[in-house]
Scaffold this motif. Sequence first.
Motif: not given
Length: 543
Positions: A387-409
């Motif tokens: 289950v965690w392997n399957r859910l890690s898809q959103w973990t990777v995607a969420f990390s990618q989305s966070v990388s697009l946020i400007k620091p201190g937002s």
Amino acid sequence: MAQMNTPLLPSATPSRVGPASAHGHAAPPERRPHDLRGRWIALLFIACLALVAVPVVTHPLPPLSDYVNHLARMHVIAELPHNPDIARFYYLKWSILPNLMMDMVVPVIDRLTDIYTAGEIYTLLCFALIAGGTLTLNRALFGMWSALPLVAFPLLYNGIFLIGVMNYYFGIGLALFALAFWVLLRDRPWPWRYLVSTLFVVVLFFCHLFAAGVYGVGLLAYELDRLRQGRGPLGPRLLGFAAAGLPFLPIVPMLLASPTWGLSTENIWEPQGKVDGIEMVVNVYFDYVAITLSAVVVGAAMWAARHRLLHVHSLMLPLLLVAGAVYLAMPRVVFASYMADQRLPVAIAFFVLAALRADLRHRLARRGFAVVLVLLLAVRVGEVQVVWNRLSQWTVAFSQSVSLIKPGSRVLVAYADINGGNDPRDLGLVHAACLAMIEKSSLVTTAFAVKGKQILRVHEPYRSHVDTEDGTPPQIEQLLVTEEEGTADGPRYWDVWPQNFDYVYLLFTERGAPNPDSDRLKPVFEGERFQLYQVIPPTAPPS
């Protein structure tokens, strides 16, 4: 006074477990071993710990509900002195709180490694404490090491663990050790017993108030068992029984001096969910896995009972009676902490295991136990890993989305589905936005900053723009009606949100869902069950 180690079946001979001594400790075992030898139990413990660690080690950000929120607070504690963006939003207010263990341990580990590895180490330390505490309490009750408590390992992954209540989980392990030391010191000079128990109570208080309560349940059951079996004048026995509560007295002044006392009126009792709390002991993701594991354990216990190999300590009956009464009477919300009652069965399950011993003198019994234990643990770990392997898809995607946020937002979290987060597979998304605190030093509305619960505080003028009550994030419909004016029935932290936030995370969406407010929200990233939008600030009126 003697403490009897009673066999499950009346016809079982006392020599199977060894008669109890006059001081309440089991006599040395016979020359022929009744169980696995100590070194084999130790090796099996290490092997089980290594196996149970696989999902944690392979998933630096496990999909647990509150976990990433707690981890973000650990990051703030570690980074606050030299991170201007973090310092602009947050500060710490240290006080006497029954919820501090993770805050004191993880930032120290973080000095030697990164915050994600520090969280993994802390989680595995919780596992080792609970399994080791179950083993040690069993040793204290029966007077010999036994392999049966290793069955605690498959139970380490359970419904309460999925919530991510990491301070309480640490406290379960300490509560098991606390009762073990009380049993070992019960017939020794009293100052040592009360001193050690008081120290445990104080530490348990700082783990979690409920963890101290778990130790109280175990201690009350043990003393009731002694009172029931004791001989001699009733008066001294009752006095000793009452004095067992003395180590808990420091909780009173600590709680009164704590801001947590301000939450003492926020209690709600609910009859629904009591059965769910029991199911959480064995049920993680798949019902059929829980049913299979339960059937195997029950079948093995019946086989052992039939062959007179299973023995139950006399603590079992008062333990089940006391824990059952407390569980039925306990509110769902205590001191504004939700799922208060449902946390108890998981902890009591480990105490129950500690009160059982199997006679493994026969080679078939020893080999059979080792095989069944490894299979049980492999099935449970396999379930979680898949289950965690399957859910890690959103973990990777969420990390990618966070990388697009400007620091201190400044990041606002909202729900597209009010029922989001109820499915165990959705738990990892509930507080995933707190990753922006770790990676981008952002202000996140769902960060735990509740007075009386956490040490984290938010500076003005941002305090009125975050959730300080640990509530449910607003639905997207609520954002739409408060875009230009406040909430009709009172101010909310999301009022006139386009003026106060830079990004909006919309959770529990469907892929391809349309932009709910194209005038104020610019799509940035879409993942499985979430969307990230950049806020289009309102145009300033001409001067």
